[in-house]
Scaffold this active site. Structure first.
Site, PDB file in Angstrom:
ATOM      1  N   HIS A 172       0.837  -1.208   0.000  1.00  0.00           N
ATOM      2  CA  HIS A 172       0.000   0.000   0.000  1.00  0.00           C
ATOM      3  C   HIS A 172       0.869   1.255   0.000  1.00  0.00           C
ATOM      4  CE1 HIS A 172      -3.519   2.489   1.353  1.00  0.00           C
ATOM      5  NE2 HIS A 172      -2.544   3.187   1.918  1.00  0.00           N
ATOM      6  N   GLU A 173       1.901   1.266   0.841  1.00  0.00           N
ATOM      7  CA  GLU A 173       2.772   2.444   0.924  1.00  0.00           C
ATOM      8  C   GLU A 173       3.638   2.588  -0.334  1.00  0.00           C
ATOM      9  OE1 GLU A 173       2.064   4.482   3.106  1.00  0.00           O
ATOM     10  OE2 GLU A 173       0.836   3.134   4.317  1.00  0.00           O
TER      11      GLU A 173
ATOM     12  N   HIS B  13       1.552   4.181  -2.943  1.00  0.00           N
ATOM     13  CA  HIS B  13       1.482   5.636  -2.793  1.00  0.00           C
ATOM     14  C   HIS B  13       2.642   6.312  -3.521  1.00  0.00           C
ATOM     15  CE1 HIS B  13      -1.933   6.540  -0.352  1.00  0.00           C
ATOM     16  NE2 HIS B  13      -1.547   5.826   0.687  1.00  0.00           N
TER      17      HIS B  13
ATOM     18  N   GLU C 204      -6.350   7.002  -0.871  1.00  0.00           N
ATOM     19  CA  GLU C 204      -6.273   5.800  -0.041  1.00  0.00           C
ATOM     20  C   GLU C 204      -6.960   4.630  -0.751  1.00  0.00           C
ATOM     21  OE1 GLU C 204      -4.556   5.242   2.704  1.00  0.00           O
ATOM     22  OE2 GLU C 204      -3.822   7.294   2.542  1.00  0.00           O
TER      23      GLU C 204
END
Length: 291
Positions: free
Chosen positions: A145-146, A149, A220
């Site tokens: 997920h990071e 980003h 998100e």
């Protein structure tokens, strides 16, 4: 909606929101000078200069500043944490970006965040609590997920959004001060348009924050979908999200100014709706489970 459709949907939605945000900043500048002098071009130029200047200044600010604000310590060698090092390295390879710098925050509350305005200067920070609370697949999901980003340039987008909020606040404050000392308008101003312009100048800081929150929530969702694409395991990310949001202890080391960067709200304010920087965990989990 499958993963690819989810990603494309969120990208289109973000483009619409960001374009609207930029136009909004220009409208605020135009409203400021219209309400004072009956013309809009000076205000448009002011908004362009202030918004562009702040965005450039914040984009070139150092990742180290954010890490210091959150008391993160850099891991510079694989031997310092083999599992985490290899996990970040693997996810970066799958995402086809340079390996981000790795940081650890000594805090029992499970969470993580990414920073860096491009894949070339990306960085990932995780709390010690994240490693203690999650299993291998769940931790990999959060790392993905990071990394997503960073790959999606979300931090740059968030940085620009913060800069535009600051620009709107400056324009609004400047407008209020100038109105206080102004002797009034002129015949160029239409009464109805003048009222709308004044209302926009007064309410613009609140509206700008709401737009910034909308951008943050949408990114998100995009990072969740991208992480599911990288790991091919959306269930693990959903499980990680459930565990992280189920812990009521805030991240003590978290800086409030960078709270929106975290995987989940690190301050545990339990704010929902328009004023939340993160989507409702239930909604995120439901979307992940449908992928």
């Amino acid at each position: 909606m499958n993963r690819l459709k989810q990603i494309q949907h969120n990208k289109r939605k973000t483009v619409v929101i960001v374009t609207g945000f930029i136009l909004f900043v220009l409208f605020v500048g135009a409203a400021l000078t219209y309400s004072l002098y009956g013309e809009i071009f000076t205000g448009l130029l002011m908004a362009l200069v202030i918004g562009g200047g702040y965005s450039a200044m914040m984009i070139f600010s150092s990742t180290n500043v954010v890490m210091r604000m959150n008391h993160a310590q850099e891991i510079t060698e694989r031997s310092q944490n083999v599992q985490l090092w290899e996990m970040v390295d693997n996810m970066a390879m799958v995402a086809r970006i340079e390996k981000p710098r790795l940081f650890i925050i000594k805090d029992n509350s499970p969470n993580a965040f990414a920073t860096g305005t491009s894949p070339k200067n990306g960085a990932v920070a995780v709390t010690t609590g994240l490693m203690d609370h999650l299993n291998h697949d769940e931790l990999e999901g959060v790392i993905a997920h990071e990394v997503a980003h960073i790959k999606n340039y979300d931090i740059r987008l968030s940085t620009i959004a913060v800069a535009l909020v600051s620009a709107v606040a400056i324009l609004s404050d400047l407008g209020m001060r100038m109105m206080f000392f102004s002797r009034g308008g002129n015949n160029k101003q239409h009464p109805f348009v003048l009222i709308l312009a004044l209302a926009l100048v007064i309410l613009s800081p609140l509206i700008a924050v709401l737009i910034q929150m909308a951008i943050s929530r949408n990114r998100e969702y995009l990072a969740d979908a991208s992480a599911a694409e990288l790991t091919r395991n959306p269930e693990a990310l959903a499980s990680a999200l459930q565990k992280i949001t189920g812990v009521d202890t805030p991240v003590r080391e978290a800086s409030s100014s960078s709270a929106s960067l975290y995987f989940a709200d690190p301050l545990k304010k339990k704010v929902s709706g328009l004023f939340s920087t993160h989507p409702a965990p239930k909604e995120r989990i439901e979307r992940l489970m449908k992928m």
